[in-house]
Design an enzyme around this catalytic site. Structure first.
Site, PDB file in Angstrom:
ATOM      1  N   SER A  12       0.868  -1.183   0.000  1.00 47.15           N
ATOM      2  CA  SER A  12       0.000   0.000   0.000  1.00 47.15           C
ATOM      3  C   SER A  12       0.898   1.224   0.000  1.00 47.15           C
ATOM      4  CB  SER A  12      -0.931  -0.041   1.217  1.00 47.15           C
ATOM      5  OG  SER A  12      -1.770   1.099   1.251  1.00 47.15           O
TER       6      SER A  12
ATOM      7  N   HIS B  67      -2.707  -0.786  -3.451  1.00 51.90           N
ATOM      8  CA  HIS B  67      -3.847   0.114  -3.308  1.00 51.90           C
ATOM      9  C   HIS B  67      -3.623   1.310  -4.228  1.00 51.90           C
ATOM     10  CE1 HIS B  67      -4.777  -1.493   1.015  1.00 51.90           C
ATOM     11  NE2 HIS B  67      -4.822  -2.419   0.068  1.00 51.90           N
TER      12      HIS B  67
ATOM     13  N   ASP C 141      -4.630  -5.032   5.502  1.00 49.92           N
ATOM     14  CA  ASP C 141      -4.881  -5.784   4.274  1.00 49.92           C
ATOM     15  C   ASP C 141      -3.718  -6.735   4.001  1.00 49.92           C
ATOM     16  OD1 ASP C 141      -6.051  -6.672   2.001  1.00 49.92           O
ATOM     17  OD2 ASP C 141      -5.638  -4.877   0.800  1.00 49.92           O
TER      18      ASP C 141
END
Length: 965
Positions: free
Chosen positions: A21, A48, A140
């Protein structure tokens, strides 16, 4: 230039999933700088990305690696030595080596694309899957690594100190799902070493030395941890041992066996590695929909009020499965508006997993598995994730249990064991299914995963849903016999005392009882009591003339034990009793034993149900005389031989037809229901279930409850300590603020108050619990209780200034008292002292009045302006001279007075240019034509003044008419 397609077969190479991310770009570059172009692996990047902007990640990464870097398109086949990048605003999954794209279903901010891809990677590639988690915030990827490890894959996590953002790496490490924690630049060596190790391991079958080493490892593991993994699948154990060997750079299994023996900590680490903790909330949602809509209504049908539903979740891992079932039960109760008691036992071998389940705190990415409605109803949002609410947590009792070694729970309505038996060898699976049948009530339901089944135990269960593996327990004693024959460790010695519910208890002997026994013994025929399958439950009299143990596997089935010639008639009578509930009485059967003819009157009667679902049959045998050959010849000579022979043949033909029809029906029934009763080892009956076994099972249940109570007590103790600290903080807070506060309940009784409140109401410590209306206040005529009643009715806070008899002023605020559940349960009254402010306002008002009086006494048009050139005050002569009124003057900018008649350029210059640079100006002449007043020539004087009471600067402007000459 488009790279040349690879000729490698799909699945013949590892696929590496990389998730990142924030700060992921730097980590990606550091990783690919050290990965060779011909690594033989494929790399799939999930990051992301901003859904509204095109990504240039492929261009950036292409500068750091010689491998082709492409952005994924739908249905793209994965090939080795290539890098695949997820496109913006898409979710990606892997299916049979092909990348599939779809639009995200969750709103932005709730998406977990890394978890979703790693899960699909684990399911598709199994032990060849590799997951890497790099820099990023949030959690995540944690659940994705969990699924990947459960399927035998490898997980690498970036060293948090090297990550620009360490949220994602820390989450995976704390959850225990990182097999290697490394900087990105060192991960390629681990990947290449792992690939070489797998290639070598798959080149040839294990040698004898390797098998011996594995046995040595299993023995060491059992001696250190007390748990025997010999019944687990060798392929699963081998993969996990290889993973531990690779982590310690050990290539020889014998070396690792010696290393394990000398390092108890490594034995515990291997033990954790072997435990399968792969689970999620509402795994297979359709299975839970079937449970809710079809299975539970059948279980709860016709259950009386106060019924206790008993559920056992075996191999619960970290508790998601147990909580999912508890939520479904809660929904069924709420929808049916019929609450019932629930005893839900959830067990697992891993004490760490049980501790996690007891805490009930799960990461934020469970939103991928739990619907928003269930998330709102059953979870509380916390900083670290979501915690199961108290009402669901209290439904579940967690305990440590070895389902293979420890006794099972009993009298269960539902048993769930999902994704545990797939890791066990076939022999161990065959032993567990009867144990689950033993744990269930007659008609109870067993739930397995779609990849599991009951195997050959079709006599123990009947299917409810073949797709989602729901099975109903069939009433039979076969499970106990199978458990005994399989030597389950929790089964007791066959010499133990019989089970209480079938034991013949001693009673006081009397004449009536002696008479009954004598009559039964002398006149009742030899009989056996069987279940509907023909399994013998009780024997009366000497049945050796009709029944005998058959050769081969031991059995208690009355048909199998019947002498030849009697079996066909007995089978037909049993089928008639089971299918039509009709008795067979006085059937004359001729058979032979050791070439000796015998004749018996056979009877089969269905008996009344002892309990629902437990039907039994009474089979009786009564000897009949056999005709001698001489009598037979004399009878034949006395009568016509031919009609007698025809009658005998017709009777035999009718019997043969009936027997043939019964045999056909039984064969069809066996084929439809896949029954294999005759192939099972049935060596004991229900009497071998002893009271000691029941007591042992009860003891285990009590131990589980005690462990749960200890945990609950510890949680309560921690909560008490936390509440004590909060109470101390609240006391010091209330004592050290100079605001009087009174907490009232919905009947205006005092809950609590601060010492400052005693200056307004004459309250003392003993007044807690008394109505506030009974307490005398020092307020000067204000009824605050009426205001408080209005606040409770309207929920609108009230604020006003009040004065005490002593002349003190307070700003009173009355607000609703809200509980943590957002329930209005009274009001809060606060009193902030404002006497100093009121005194200052009074002083300022007095000074303002004096100034106005002085201005009016001078008799000249005068204005007082604030910093924004708005009129603060004006003299009476100003209003008269320029025909204005105070309401249209005060508070308005000077340029807006009289329909903007004072918007004079010269005046603007004086006020905005000259006056800011100088403190005053005098005698400046200005001419202007006023509407209704005509041409006016004025002399203006201005001076900057300072208001000491309010502390704000003001402007004093004097206007004097100059007579026209």
């Amino acid at each position: 230039m488009e790279p040349k397609a690879s000729t490698a077969q799909p699945g013949a190479f590892p696929i590496v999933g990389l998730g990142a991310s924030a700060g992921g770009l730097e980590a990606f570059e550091a990783f690919f700088r050290h990965v060779p172009a011909e690594s033989g692996m494929a790399f799939v990047l999930v990051q992301h990305l901003d859904p509204s902007h095109a990504s240039i990640l492929t261009e950036i990464l292409q500068r750091t690696t010689a491998m082709p870097v492409v952005e994924v398109t739908d249905q793209m086949v994965v090939e080795p030595n290539r890098v695949y990048v997820i496109p913006p605003n898409r979710e990606m999954a892997l299916f049979h080596g092909t990348l599939l794209l779809r639009l995200p279903e969750q709103v932005r901010g709730q998406r977990m694309p890394i978890d979703a891809f790693l899960r699909s990677l684990a399911e598709d590639q199994g032990e060849k899957a590799i997951g890497i988690l790099l820099s990023g915030t949030g959690t995540d990827g944690t659940l994705g690594l969990r699924a990947l490890l459960g399927n035998g894959g490898i997980s690498l996590v970036q060293e948090p100190s090297t990550a620009q953002y360490d949220g994602m790496p820390q989450s995976a490490i704390h959850a225990g799902f990182a097999t290697h924690v490394l900087p990105p630049e060192r991960m390629s060596k681990v990947l290449l070493a792992s690939r070489q190790h797998r290639v070598k391991g798959g080149a040839a079958p294990p040698a004898l030395a390797t098998v011996g080493s594995m046995n040595q490892i299993m023995m060491t593991l059992r001696s250190v941890t007390g748990h025997d993994f010999s019944g687990y699948k060798k392929s699963t154990i081998g993969r996990r041992i290889e993973r531990r060997m690779a982590q310690h750079n050990i290539e020889d299994a014998e070396v690792y066996a010696r290393f394990l023996k000398n390092q108890p900590a490594e034995a515990h680490a291997l033990f954790r590695e072997l435990l399968i903790n792969v689970t999620s909330f509402f795994r297979d949602p359709e299975a839970f929909a079937t449970l809710k809509n079809e299975v539970l209504p059948q279980i709860l049908a016709d259950k009386p009020d106060g019924y206790i539903l008993r559920v056992w979740v075996a191999g619960c891992a970290t508790g998601e499965e147990a909580y999912s079932i508890a939520m479904v039960l809660r929904e069924v109760m709420e929808e049916a508006r019929h609450p019932f008691s629930v005893q839900l036992y959830s067990t697992d071998l891993d004490d760490d997993a049980i501790a996690t389940a007891r805490a009930g705190l799960y990461p934020p990415n469970i939103t991928q598995d739990v619907t928003p409605e269930r998330l709102r109803r059953f979870f509380a949002k916390e900083d670290a994730g979501y915690r199961v609410k108290k009402d669901i947590r209290e439904m579940v009792v967690f305990a440590i249990q070895n389902v293979i070694k420890d006794p099972p729970f009993t009298k269960m309505d539902l048993v769930s064991c999902r994704n545990l038996m797939i890791y066990l060898e076939a022999d161990l699976q065959k032993r567990l299914i009867p144990a689950f049948h033993y744990a269930l009530k007659p008609g109870g339901v067993l739930l397995l995963s779609p990849s599991e089944s009951i195997g050959g135990h079709t006599d123990l269960f009947s299917p409810l849903s073949r797709k989602w593996k729901f099975y109903r327990a069939t009433p039979t004693t076969a499970s106990v016999r199978t458990a005994m024959a399989g030597s389950l460790s929790w089964a007791t010695d066959p010499a133990a005392s019989p089970q209480a519910d079938v034991m013949i208890k001693a009673k006081d002997v009397n004449i009536a009882e002696l008479t009954r026994r004598a009559l039964v013994q002398s006149f009742a025929p030899a009989s056996v009591v069987t279940d509907l399958r023909g399994d013998i439950l009780y024997v009366h009299g000497d049945t050796g003339k009709y029944l005998r143990p058959p050769p081969g596997l031991a059995t208690l089935n009355v048909v199998d034990m019947a002498h030849e010639g009697l079996q066909m008639e007995l089978r037909a009578a049993l089928n008639l009793a089971v299918r039509q509930r009709a008795p067979t009485l006085g059937r004359d059967v001729l058979f032979s034993v050791a070439d000796e003819p015998r004749r018996v009157s056979l009877g089969v009667r269905p008996l009344a149900d002892l309990e629902p679902g437990q039907e039994i049959l009474l089979v009786s045998f009564q000897d009949l005389p056999v005709q001698s050959p001489q009598k037979s010849r004399r009878r034949k000579s006395a009568t016509s031989a031919e009609p007698s022979r025809v009658e005998e043949l017709e009777r035999d033909l009718a019997y043969t037809r009936e027997n043939l029809q019964a045999t056909i029906e039984e064969q069809q029934s066996s084929n439809e229901e896949l029954k294999s009763t005759n192939e099972e080892l049935q060596s004991t009956n229900e009497e071998l279930q002893s009271t000691n076994e029941e007591l042992e099972t009860s003891k285990e249940e009590l131990q589980s409850v005690n462990e749960e109570l200890v945990t609950v007590n510890a949680e309560l103790q921690a909560k008490i300590e936390e509440l004590a600290g909060m109470q101390n903080d609240m006391k010091n807070l209330l004592d050290n603020i100079n605001i009087g506060t009174i907490f009232l309940d919905d009947r205006f009784k005092i809950r609590r108050f601060t010492r400052e409140a005693a200056k307004v109401y004459r309250v003392v410590a003993t007044d807690i619990g008394r109505p506030l209306s009974d307490i005398k206040s020092d307020l000067d005529g204000d009824d605050l209780l009426a205001r408080a009643q209005t606040v409770i009715e309207t929920l609108i806070p009230h604020e006003q200034e009040v004065r005490t008899i002593a002349g003190e002023w307070y700003l009173t605020r009355i607000q609703p008292y809200r509980t943590l559940d957002n329930v209005i349960d009274g009001v809060v009254m606060t009193f902030a002292g404002i006497s100093d402010r009121k005194a200052a306002e009074t002083s300022e008002r007095q000074g303002f009045d004096i100034a106005e009086a002085i201005i009016d006494a001078i008799g000249k048009p005068m204005l007082v302006l604030d910093e924004g050139l708005a009129v603060v005050s004006a003299s009476c002569s100003f209003y008269q001279e320029f025909r204005l009124v105070p309401a249209e003057t005060r508070g308005r900018p000077i340029y807006a007075l009289g329909n903007r008649q004072w918007d004079i350029p010269a005046l603007r210059t004086l006020l905005e240019t000259i006056l800011p640079q100088e403190q005053s100006f005098d005698g400046l002449e200005v001419e202007h034509v006023f509407a209704g007043l005509g041409h006016r020539k004025m002399r203006l004087s201005g001076r900057r003044i300072f208001c000491k009471s309010s502390g704000r600067p003001l402007i004093l402007l004097t206007v004097e008419d100059i007579a026209e000459t």
